[in-house]
Design a protein around this motif. Sequence first.
Motif, PDB file in Angstrom:
ATOM      1  N   GLU A 223       0.833  -1.213   0.000  1.00 42.98           N
ATOM      2  CA  GLU A 223       0.000   0.000   0.000  1.00 42.98           C
ATOM      3  C   GLU A 223       0.864   1.259   0.000  1.00 42.98           C
ATOM      4  O   GLU A 223       0.523   2.252  -0.657  1.00 42.98           O
ATOM      5  N   ASN A 224       1.977   1.226   0.704  1.00 45.32           N
ATOM      6  CA  ASN A 224       2.893   2.376   0.677  1.00 45.32           C
ATOM      7  C   ASN A 224       3.495   2.564  -0.709  1.00 45.32           C
ATOM      8  O   ASN A 224       3.714   3.701  -1.153  1.00 45.32           O
TER       9      ASN A 224
ATOM     10  N   LYS B 131       1.046   4.398  -2.845  1.00 43.69           N
ATOM     11  CA  LYS B 131       1.034   5.831  -2.530  1.00 43.69           C
ATOM     12  C   LYS B 131       2.214   6.539  -3.190  1.00 43.69           C
ATOM     13  O   LYS B 131       2.076   7.666  -3.685  1.00 43.69           O
TER      14      LYS B 131
ATOM     15  N   LEU C 258      -8.582   7.483  -6.953  1.00 43.05           N
ATOM     16  CA  LEU C 258      -8.128   8.477  -5.978  1.00 43.05           C
ATOM     17  C   LEU C 258      -9.206   9.539  -5.798  1.00 43.05           C
ATOM     18  O   LEU C 258      -9.771  10.021  -6.785  1.00 43.05           O
TER      19      LEU C 258
ATOM     20  N   GLN D 135       1.003  15.131  -0.693  1.00 40.71           N
ATOM     21  CA  GLN D 135       1.698  14.120   0.101  1.00 40.71           C
ATOM     22  C   GLN D 135       1.102  14.002   1.501  1.00 40.71           C
ATOM     23  O   GLN D 135       1.051  12.906   2.067  1.00 40.71           O
TER      24      GLN D 135
ATOM     25  N   ILE E  93      -2.399  12.142   1.078  1.00 37.44           N
ATOM     26  CA  ILE E  93      -2.346  10.750   0.636  1.00 37.44           C
ATOM     27  C   ILE E  93      -1.793   9.833   1.722  1.00 37.44           C
ATOM     28  O   ILE E  93      -1.946   8.612   1.649  1.00 37.44           O
ATOM     29  N   LYS E  94      -1.171  10.397   2.749  1.00 40.17           N
ATOM     30  CA  LYS E  94      -0.662   9.572   3.846  1.00 40.17           C
ATOM     31  C   LYS E  94      -1.785   8.829   4.551  1.00 40.17           C
ATOM     32  O   LYS E  94      -1.600   7.713   5.029  1.00 40.17           O
TER      33      LYS E  94
ATOM     34  N   TRP F 298      -4.721   8.070   3.130  1.00 35.95           N
ATOM     35  CA  TRP F 298      -5.615   7.423   2.158  1.00 35.95           C
ATOM     36  C   TRP F 298      -5.367   5.925   2.134  1.00 35.95           C
ATOM     37  O   TRP F 298      -4.235   5.465   2.058  1.00 35.95           O
TER      38      TRP F 298
ATOM     39  N   PRO G 225      -5.600   2.755  -0.018  1.00 32.93           N
ATOM     40  CA  PRO G 225      -5.804   2.375  -1.426  1.00 32.93           C
ATOM     41  C   PRO G 225      -6.784   1.213  -1.564  1.00 32.93           C
ATOM     42  O   PRO G 225      -6.794   0.278  -0.759  1.00 32.93           O
TER      43      PRO G 225
END
Length: 685
Positions: A579-580, A583, A646, A660, A663-664, A666, A668
């Motif tokens: 997942e990271n 991102k 997104l 940034q 999205i930390k 979020w 996915p």
Amino acid sequence: MRANHAPYVTKKMRKAIMRRTQLQNKYFKNKTFENLRNYKKQKNFCSKLYKKEKRQYYNNLDLRKVTDNKLFWKTIKPLMSDKGTSANKICIVENDKLLVKEEDVANSLNNYFDKAVNNLEINENRLLLSDVSCLTDPIDITVHKFRNHPSIISIQQSVEIVHTFDFCEVSLDEIATEVNKLNNKKLGTFNNIPAKHLKESSEICKEYLLKIWNDEILENQSFPDELKLADITPIFKKEDATLPKNYRPVSVLPSVSKVFERIMQKQLLQYIETFLSPYMCGYRKGFSAQMALISLLEKWKTALDEKKYAGAVLMDLSKAFDTINHELMIAKLYAYGFSKKSLTIMLSYFTNRWQRTKVNTTFSDWSELKKGVPQGSVLGPVLFNVFLNDLFYILDVTKVCNYADDTTLHVCDDSLKQLISRLEHDCYLAINWFENNYMKLNTDKCHLMISGHKYENTFANIGDDIIWEENKVELLGITIDRQMNFESHMAKLIAKANNKLSVLTRMINFLDFPKRRILLKSFFESQFNYCSLAWMFHGRGTNNKINHLHERALRMVYNEYEISFEELLLRDNSFTVHENNIKKLMVELYKVVNGLSSQIFCELFTKSNINNNLRVTSEFALPTIRTEHYGRNSLTYFGPLIWRSLPIEIKNSETLTKFQTLIKCWKPVCPCKLCKTYIPELGFL
């Protein structure tokens, strides 16, 4: 050699251990009940004291020493071994004789570094040089000498010069800014002003530095000789530590020299950046090794998805930085539009350079640096890029994956025979370029890899050697296999992460929660950060192993063994490695949308002409794919697919920093096989 005590062993503990040893020896001599009781009592006391002092040491440990990469091993490594520590002593074998004295070692290494380029036996083709017997000016001699050189001709044919380049004057504020950028931890040369003192006295010395730049460097067109004296620190690379060839010479220059070099670098880059190839990824802002790898891998996946062949030749240069010819460098700068005044300054920068090798506190004799750019200088990487840039002009039928001195020619084709022919053709051109530019190709370290549906291994003629293809190669620190599933590379990463987690279990119970969380979380994630977008499409089994390691790390942090991995992630407010990676990919796509990414990355994605949602600023077109492994598991397909999911408020972020930040948090929604539930004998849900 007597071992050193661990850092948490206090004076009180040492006395207790000595008392325990005395009672133990007394019991062994006279085994009475009273002596046994006294020994066990003291032994239990030492055990309790050991745990108490160790826990207190960790509680008082500065968090900066845990999170700082340089301080981490200095702080943690002594806790992992009970062996004595000693200074690294360099010993060199020369003529079957072991050199131990520091002076002998320093002179031996310095002689090797000085003669390393000459030992390559690089031949000079005098047919490429013009007669300069009637000229006297050094710049005119150099420019006229190489006017018919193939590299100079290709630069002149490929580059359109609008205006010439000149180094210009700077203000006091610019001098002060460059002085304040100096790193206090970076050592200068012996008996020179350290960076720390230079920064502390910047208000006083900036006027003198400005005078040196404007008067001596610009007006007199001369770079000060005192700033060209370098102390070489030999850095061990690998294998046998007694061989000089296994040491890399890193030049340490005066701190003042770095101030002027940064000014030159800044002005030079503003001019030369437009001429550098978009496929040159080393030492450039906004470029990285990951971009070079992705550019190669995505082209390969597209070709293999279309049932084509993909091949590459990994080329290795010997002493690439040390072989740069100063005269040819000046001629190339002239071809790029540098004025005669700026060339005189650059020639002064190259000439009359002296270096000596430092081993601990002992120095070798001085030797003159007649070729190459100093490794460790500010200008060195930029000048190397300029010197190598015209290689991209002469290649006809292949693409280049380049990062610093790692150059890989790659191509895709419908026919295997045609693919080999194209690789051999451009390899011949590249080898010819290396010879004309006084560089040496190390064919023993060249590798060939070909992907595609075939039944037997093949080979290619690279220069005078035949190179057989390999099943897997290592490029820029990533092991790439023929099927591009990255199983070999991920096995290495998982093994390293597993070993380090096992070591940290020895001290985890003595750390309080904040230190435990910071240490283990950053320690685990750092293993999977390098070029993660290049290998993110690995197998499901590999993903399970990574998640298992991640789960193990979180259980060590929270001391929780009942709840599930998903609940641990929620408690930690963190995400899986996969997942990271998603991102990170979204951040790169945001850069593409807003024109913040490099051309090499923008070429991978096509923006859609259809926009049904007017609130969305931009969308990407999905390419047509044929296979699961090469088509769906590619950034060119997977990236636009995830981008569509997104949220609009994240897509429309005004700045990259805000994107940034948003999205930390979020989560996915990933449609790939790694994120789907798999039931044996049933399939994916």
